[in-house]
Design a protein around this motif. Structure first.
Motif, PDB file in Angstrom:
ATOM      1  N   LEU A 100       6.717  15.057  10.395  1.00  0.00           N
ATOM      2  CA  LEU A 100       7.110  14.340  11.607  1.00  0.00           C
ATOM      3  C   LEU A 100       7.433  12.884  11.322  1.00  0.00           C
ATOM      4  CD1 LEU A 100       4.587  15.778  14.245  1.00  0.00           C
ATOM      5  CD2 LEU A 100       6.846  16.640  13.585  1.00  0.00           C
ATOM      6  N   GLY A 101       7.389  12.485  10.054  1.00  0.00           N
ATOM      7  CA  GLY A 101       7.649  11.096   9.698  1.00  0.00           C
ATOM      8  C   GLY A 101       6.460  10.182   9.898  1.00  0.00           C
ATOM      9  N   VAL A 102       5.292  10.756  10.129  1.00  0.00           N
ATOM     10  CA  VAL A 102       4.070   9.964  10.321  1.00  0.00           C
ATOM     11  C   VAL A 102       3.539   9.530   8.957  1.00  0.00           C
ATOM     12  CG1 VAL A 102       1.704   9.983  11.180  1.00  0.00           C
ATOM     13  CG2 VAL A 102       3.518  11.161  12.457  1.00  0.00           C
ATOM     14  N   PRO A 103       3.263   8.250   8.772  1.00  0.00           N
ATOM     15  CA  PRO A 103       2.752   7.786   7.473  1.00  0.00           C
ATOM     16  C   PRO A 103       1.260   8.062   7.329  1.00  0.00           C
ATOM     17  CG  PRO A 103       2.975   5.932   8.965  1.00  0.00           C
ATOM     18  CD  PRO A 103       3.515   7.128   9.704  1.00  0.00           C
ATOM     19  N   HIS A 104       0.861   8.366   6.105  1.00  0.00           N
ATOM     20  CA  HIS A 104      -0.551   8.615   5.806  1.00  0.00           C
ATOM     21  C   HIS A 104      -0.933   7.836   4.558  1.00  0.00           C
ATOM     22  CE1 HIS A 104      -0.866  11.952   8.707  1.00  0.00           C
ATOM     23  NE2 HIS A 104       0.372  12.224   8.338  1.00  0.00           N
ATOM     24  N   ARG A 105      -2.112   7.238   4.598  1.00  0.00           N
ATOM     25  CA  ARG A 105      -2.630   6.482   3.452  1.00  0.00           C
ATOM     26  C   ARG A 105      -3.546   7.367   2.610  1.00  0.00           C
ATOM     27  NH1 ARG A 105      -2.178   3.058   7.747  1.00  0.00           N
ATOM     28  NH2 ARG A 105      -1.219   1.009   7.320  1.00  0.00           N
ATOM     29  N   ARG A 106      -3.784   6.911   1.388  1.00  0.00           N
ATOM     30  CA  ARG A 106      -4.736   7.625   0.540  1.00  0.00           C
ATOM     31  C   ARG A 106      -6.120   7.558   1.179  1.00  0.00           C
ATOM     32  NH1 ARG A 106      -4.043   8.883  -4.660  1.00  0.00           N
ATOM     33  NH2 ARG A 106      -2.578   7.175  -5.032  1.00  0.00           N
ATOM     34  N   VAL A 107      -6.810   8.674   1.147  1.00  0.00           N
ATOM     35  CA  VAL A 107      -8.116   8.760   1.769  1.00  0.00           C
ATOM     36  C   VAL A 107      -9.105   7.839   1.056  1.00  0.00           C
ATOM     37  CG1 VAL A 107      -8.883  10.677   0.318  1.00  0.00           C
ATOM     38  CG2 VAL A 107      -9.846  10.405   2.612  1.00  0.00           C
ATOM     39  N   THR A 108      -9.995   7.259   1.821  1.00  0.00           N
ATOM     40  CA  THR A 108     -11.097   6.491   1.251  1.00  0.00           C
ATOM     41  C   THR A 108     -12.384   7.247   1.561  1.00  0.00           C
ATOM     42  OG1 THR A 108     -11.297   5.179   3.278  1.00  0.00           O
ATOM     43  CG2 THR A 108      -9.907   4.301   1.512  1.00  0.00           C
ATOM     44  N   GLY A 109     -13.264   7.314   0.604  1.00  0.00           N
ATOM     45  CA  GLY A 109     -14.477   8.084   0.817  1.00  0.00           C
ATOM     46  C   GLY A 109     -14.215   9.561   0.620  1.00  0.00           C
ATOM     47  N   THR A 110     -15.109  10.381   1.120  1.00  0.00           N
ATOM     48  CA  THR A 110     -15.013  11.840   0.975  1.00  0.00           C
ATOM     49  C   THR A 110     -14.362  12.440   2.217  1.00  0.00           C
ATOM     50  OG1 THR A 110     -17.025  11.864  -0.361  1.00  0.00           O
ATOM     51  CG2 THR A 110     -16.291  13.965   0.573  1.00  0.00           C
ATOM     52  N   PRO A 111     -13.218  13.102   2.066  1.00  0.00           N
ATOM     53  CA  PRO A 111     -12.563  13.686   3.248  1.00  0.00           C
ATOM     54  C   PRO A 111     -13.282  14.933   3.727  1.00  0.00           C
ATOM     55  CG  PRO A 111     -11.362  14.296   1.269  1.00  0.00           C
ATOM     56  CD  PRO A 111     -12.454  13.344   0.831  1.00  0.00           C
TER      57      PRO A 111
ATOM     58  N   GLU B  60       0.837  -1.193   0.000  1.00  0.00           N
ATOM     59  CA  GLU B  60       0.000   0.000   0.000  1.00  0.00           C
ATOM     60  C   GLU B  60       0.874   1.245   0.000  1.00  0.00           C
ATOM     61  OE1 GLU B  60      -3.688   1.914   2.600  1.00  0.00           O
ATOM     62  OE2 GLU B  60      -2.427   0.337   3.448  1.00  0.00           O
ATOM     63  N   ALA B  61       0.510   2.233  -0.824  1.00  0.00           N
ATOM     64  CA  ALA B  61       1.276   3.473  -0.898  1.00  0.00           C
ATOM     65  C   ALA B  61       1.103   4.279   0.389  1.00  0.00           C
ATOM     66  CB  ALA B  61       0.824   4.290  -2.097  1.00  0.00           C
ATOM     67  N   LEU B  62       2.204   4.850   0.850  1.00  0.00           N
ATOM     68  CA  LEU B  62       2.190   5.686   2.038  1.00  0.00           C
ATOM     69  C   LEU B  62       2.908   6.996   1.729  1.00  0.00           C
ATOM     70  CD1 LEU B  62       3.167   3.082   4.802  1.00  0.00           C
ATOM     71  CD2 LEU B  62       0.885   4.011   4.375  1.00  0.00           C
ATOM     72  N   TRP B  63       2.427   8.063   2.336  1.00  0.00           N
ATOM     73  CA  TRP B  63       3.080   9.363   2.230  1.00  0.00           C
ATOM     74  C   TRP B  63       3.376   9.841   3.640  1.00  0.00           C
ATOM     75  CZ3 TRP B  63      -0.854   7.618  -0.770  1.00  0.00           C
ATOM     76  CH2 TRP B  63      -0.626   7.595  -2.147  1.00  0.00           C
ATOM     77  N   TYR B  64       4.581  10.392   3.838  1.00  0.00           N
ATOM     78  CA  TYR B  64       5.046  10.751   5.176  1.00  0.00           C
ATOM     79  C   TYR B  64       5.040  12.268   5.364  1.00  0.00           C
ATOM     80  CZ  TYR B  64       6.475   5.892   5.480  1.00  0.00           C
ATOM     81  OH  TYR B  64       6.468   4.519   5.500  1.00  0.00           O
ATOM     82  N   ASP B  65       4.541  12.702   6.525  1.00  0.00           N
ATOM     83  CA  ASP B  65       4.504  14.135   6.794  1.00  0.00           C
ATOM     84  C   ASP B  65       5.814  14.595   7.434  1.00  0.00           C
ATOM     85  OD1 ASP B  65       4.390  13.539   9.533  1.00  0.00           O
ATOM     86  OD2 ASP B  65       2.272  14.056   9.741  1.00  0.00           O
TER      87      ASP B  65
END
Length: 273
Positions: A10-21, A3-8
């Motif tokens: 602070l090094g915290v990983p974030h996934r692609r949003v599912t649904g409507t943010p 699964e693709a992850l993007w890091y902010d």
């Protein structure tokens, strides 16, 4: 496939949003960027300093960048909150995260960080095409700015951000990086503290070529130009500049670099004339 992850920041990983943010932005320049990425309908909250684009006027306010009204923010039931290390208070950001809301923390200091910021927002909110376009535009104008800078002798500048006391920026800041792109080297040549109080005795000996007085965070005006000259104790030129163009990152930095490159060239031509 992983699964693709993007890091902010602070090094915290974030996934692609599912649904409507449902996004609350606590960072004015990134509120503008979200709208530029066609995410305006997903922005359900903002600070009172988030004033661009014009469409943002219809978005509820949750206070200021430093004094977020948490009860208002929680009532909006956001899925994501966009925050910044410099602009928001750590304890408030931690309280938001503790409530189970996904917080994306940003902290661009180098111009290259803006590229990662575009990729982060584009990846998490499924706007990678918009992110690609922003990256290409930013890198193009950065190359142009650096080309103009290379054609001119560097200048040491003082960029105050406050008065009473007078304060400026260190070279570890985004502002300093933007100015460096066009050949303006901020004084003092230090990394920390990032926003030092100006030592009047030292600034007199610094060899400042120009003072740049921004419109924010302190709203400097013509009435402060003579005060700045007295601070330096010399007949140094003082130029008023658009603070948003220098201090805002995200998509505003694209037009900001164009603005600074043109200003640098025009001032150099006026001096040679």
């Amino acid at each position: 496939m992983a699964e693709a992850l993007w890091y902010d920041a602070l090094g915290v990983p974030h996934r692609r949003v599912t649904g409507t943010p449902r996004i609350v932005s606590l960072v004015p320049s990134l509120t503008e960027t979200l709208f530029a990425f066609s995410l305006g309908e997903a922005v359900v909250g903002r600070t009172g300093f988030c004033v661009h684009p014009a469409e943002v006027k219809g978005v509820p306010k949750v206070g200021g960048t430093k004094d977020v009204r948490l009860e208002r923010l929680f009532a909006l039931e956001p899925t994501h909150v966009i925050a910044n290390v410099d602009e928001n208070r750590r304890e408030q950001v931690e309280a938001i995260a503790a409530a189970g809301i996904e917080v994306i923390v940003t902290h661009p200091c180098r111009l290259e960080d803006n590229v990662a910021l575009f990729r982060l927002l584009g990846g998490v909110f499924d706007r990678e095409e918009a992110a690609d376009y922003a990256v290409q535009a930013f890198e193009s104008v950065l190359e142009l700015a650096r080309t103009i800078a290379a054609s001119l002798p560097p200048e040491r500048v003082l960029y105050p951000i406050w008065r009473g006391p007078w304060m400026t920026v260190a070279r570890s800041t985004w502002i300093s990086a933007m100015l460096e792109a066009v050949g303006w080297q901020t004084w003092p040549a230090i990394e920390e503290p990032r926003y030092p109080v100006i030592d009047e005795e030292s600034v007199h000996r610094a060899g400042i070529a120009r003072v740049l007085l921004p419109s924010e965070p302190y709203r400097f005006g013509e009435e402060h130009a003579e005060e700045a000259r007295r601070l330096l104790g010399a007949d140094v030129p003082v130029t008023l500049v658009d603070g948003e163009m220098v201090s805002w990152y995200g998509t505003r930095a694209i037009s900001g670099l164009c603005y600074l490159a043109a200003l640098r060239r025009d001032l150099a031509e006026a001096l040679s004339a």
